[in-house]
Motif scaffolding. Structure first.
Motif, PDB file in Angstrom:
ATOM      1  N   HIS A 166       1.201  -4.119  -6.115  1.00 20.76           N
ATOM      2  CA  HIS A 166       0.223  -3.069  -6.413  1.00 20.76           C
ATOM      3  C   HIS A 166       0.233  -1.957  -5.359  1.00 20.76           C
ATOM      4  O   HIS A 166      -0.409  -0.917  -5.563  1.00 20.76           O
ATOM      5  N   HIS A 167       0.903  -2.196  -4.242  1.00 20.95           N
ATOM      6  CA  HIS A 167       0.920  -1.219  -3.142  1.00 20.95           C
ATOM      7  C   HIS A 167       2.375  -1.004  -2.706  1.00 20.95           C
ATOM      8  O   HIS A 167       2.780  -1.415  -1.614  1.00 20.95           O
ATOM      9  N   LEU A 168       3.142  -0.381  -3.562  1.00 21.84           N
ATOM     10  CA  LEU A 168       4.579  -0.201  -3.318  1.00 21.84           C
ATOM     11  C   LEU A 168       4.812   0.586  -2.029  1.00 21.84           C
ATOM     12  O   LEU A 168       4.130   1.576  -1.747  1.00 21.84           O
ATOM     13  N   GLY A 169       5.753   0.104  -1.235  1.00 25.58           N
ATOM     14  CA  GLY A 169       6.096   0.781   0.014  1.00 25.58           C
ATOM     15  C   GLY A 169       5.130   0.514   1.144  1.00 25.58           C
ATOM     16  O   GLY A 169       5.235   1.133   2.212  1.00 25.58           O
ATOM     17  N   THR A 170       4.187  -0.398   0.930  1.00 29.48           N
ATOM     18  CA  THR A 170       3.163  -0.669   1.941  1.00 29.48           C
ATOM     19  C   THR A 170       3.269  -2.107   2.427  1.00 29.48           C
ATOM     20  O   THR A 170       3.295  -3.038   1.620  1.00 29.48           O
ATOM     21  N   ALA A 171       3.323  -2.293   3.745  1.00 31.59           N
ATOM     22  CA  ALA A 171       3.323  -3.637   4.317  1.00 31.59           C
ATOM     23  C   ALA A 171       1.921  -4.233   4.223  1.00 31.59           C
ATOM     24  O   ALA A 171       0.925  -3.516   4.047  1.00 31.59           O
ATOM     25  N   LEU A 172       1.839  -5.536   4.325  1.00 30.71           N
ATOM     26  CA  LEU A 172       0.553  -6.242   4.298  1.00 30.71           C
ATOM     27  C   LEU A 172       0.237  -6.755   5.697  1.00 30.71           C
ATOM     28  O   LEU A 172       1.091  -7.344   6.360  1.00 30.71           O
ATOM     29  N   PHE A 173      -0.989  -6.528   6.131  1.00 29.90           N
ATOM     30  CA  PHE A 173      -1.456  -7.080   7.410  1.00 29.90           C
ATOM     31  C   PHE A 173      -2.614  -8.011   7.090  1.00 29.90           C
ATOM     32  O   PHE A 173      -3.680  -7.580   6.667  1.00 29.90           O
TER      33      PHE A 173
END
Length: 286
Positions: free
Chosen positions: A243-250
């Motif tokens: 759902h958050h393409l191009g975004t890393a998860l913290f």
């Protein structure tokens, strides 16, 4: 000088001191002092009628060995700036332990502004978080029937999931309705979002409380991830990533979350704890 619980008419002084020492939004304080902070749960050190430092002993319940015990979450220790460095906060904290023990509350915890300040007074780190930085486009074996979508569900949906998830952790906090109200008020004040996971019959299976990534950080902050079965953790994270393409998860998770096979990038102390009366606490546990 005297230390005692607040009288109702003194709560205005408590709010003014909070505003002087912290930077919370006025609308949050309106809510907090109306629904969360009651006079009997606060302690103040007074010189005559003037409040110098104060402390909120927020009532909570903690699960230890499958039994719930009353506990106190110590919040917003504050001292008027002109009276700091005189040992008043230490005096108030010491009194709070006796006050709680007298009321059969043996377990305290707090989120420290300075760990060394509290460890000198007998508190010790009792909760850690593992910090995970997961790459954009996270790929794991998914579950075909798992659906993850943005929602604003009733707290009752989240509470059911949280209860099943937290049962795995000794020392977990139980959340009452006003605990959820406080958490979600704070979360939405930070422009947070809720993602709900369910199966094909719309049964709630997990949730994520997330904060929108900034333009510079490019990371989706997951402040809480809970699920009814450990096997759901990775598929839930993978769908959040989708759902958050191009975004890393913290992701910050309890250190006891040992069924997760990701490698944490760091470990951070989160809460300190202290027993108010060791003998009585041991008797309560046996």
């Amino acid at each position: 000088m005297t230390i005692r619980p607040f009288k109702p008419e003194e709560m205005g002084q408590a709010r003014l001191l909070w505003e002087e020492c912290f930077e919370d939004d006025p609308s949050f304080l309106d809510w907090y002092f109306h629904y969360r902070f009651y006079p009997q749960d606060g302690l103040g050190l007074f010189a005559g009628q003037q409040l110098l430092p104060d402390l909120h002993l927020s009532p909570r319940k903690i699960k230890i060995r499958r039994t719930l015990y009353p506990s106190a979450y110590l919040i917003a220790l504050a001292t008027k700036p002109t009276f700091r460095n005189q040992g008043l906060a230490k005096r108030l904290l010491t009194f709070s332990l006796r006050h709680l023990a007298t009321n059969k509350i043996f377990f305290t915890f707090l989120m420290p502004f300075n760990i060394e300040f509290y460890t000198r007074l007998g508190w010790e780190v009792c909760y850690h978080h593992h910090l995970y930085t997961l790459p954009a486009g996270l790929k794991v074996n998914s579950l075909n029937n798992l659906r993850v979508y943005q929602s604003e569900p009733s707290y009752a949906f989240l509470a059911k999931i949280y209860h099943l998830w937290s049962e795995r952790f000794d020392g977990a906090l139980r959340r009452a309705e006003n605990d959820w109200q406080c958490l979600l008020y704070d979360h939405f004040s930070d422009s947070g979002k809720i993602w709900l996971a369910s199966n094909e019959t719309s049964e709630p299976l997990g949730y994520a409380l997330t904060l929108t990534p900034s333009k510079t950080e490019k990371q989706l902050l997951i402040r809480e991830l809970a699920y009814t079965n450990p096997s759901l953790a990775k598929p839930l994270l993978a769908q959040l990533s989708a759902h958050h393409l191009g975004t890393a998860l913290f992701w910050t998770a309890p250190a006891e979350n040992n069924f997760c096979t990701f490698t944490p990038t760091a470990v951070r102390p989160v809460l300190l704890g202290r027993i108010t009366d060791v003998r009585q606490a041991l008797e309560a546990l046996t």
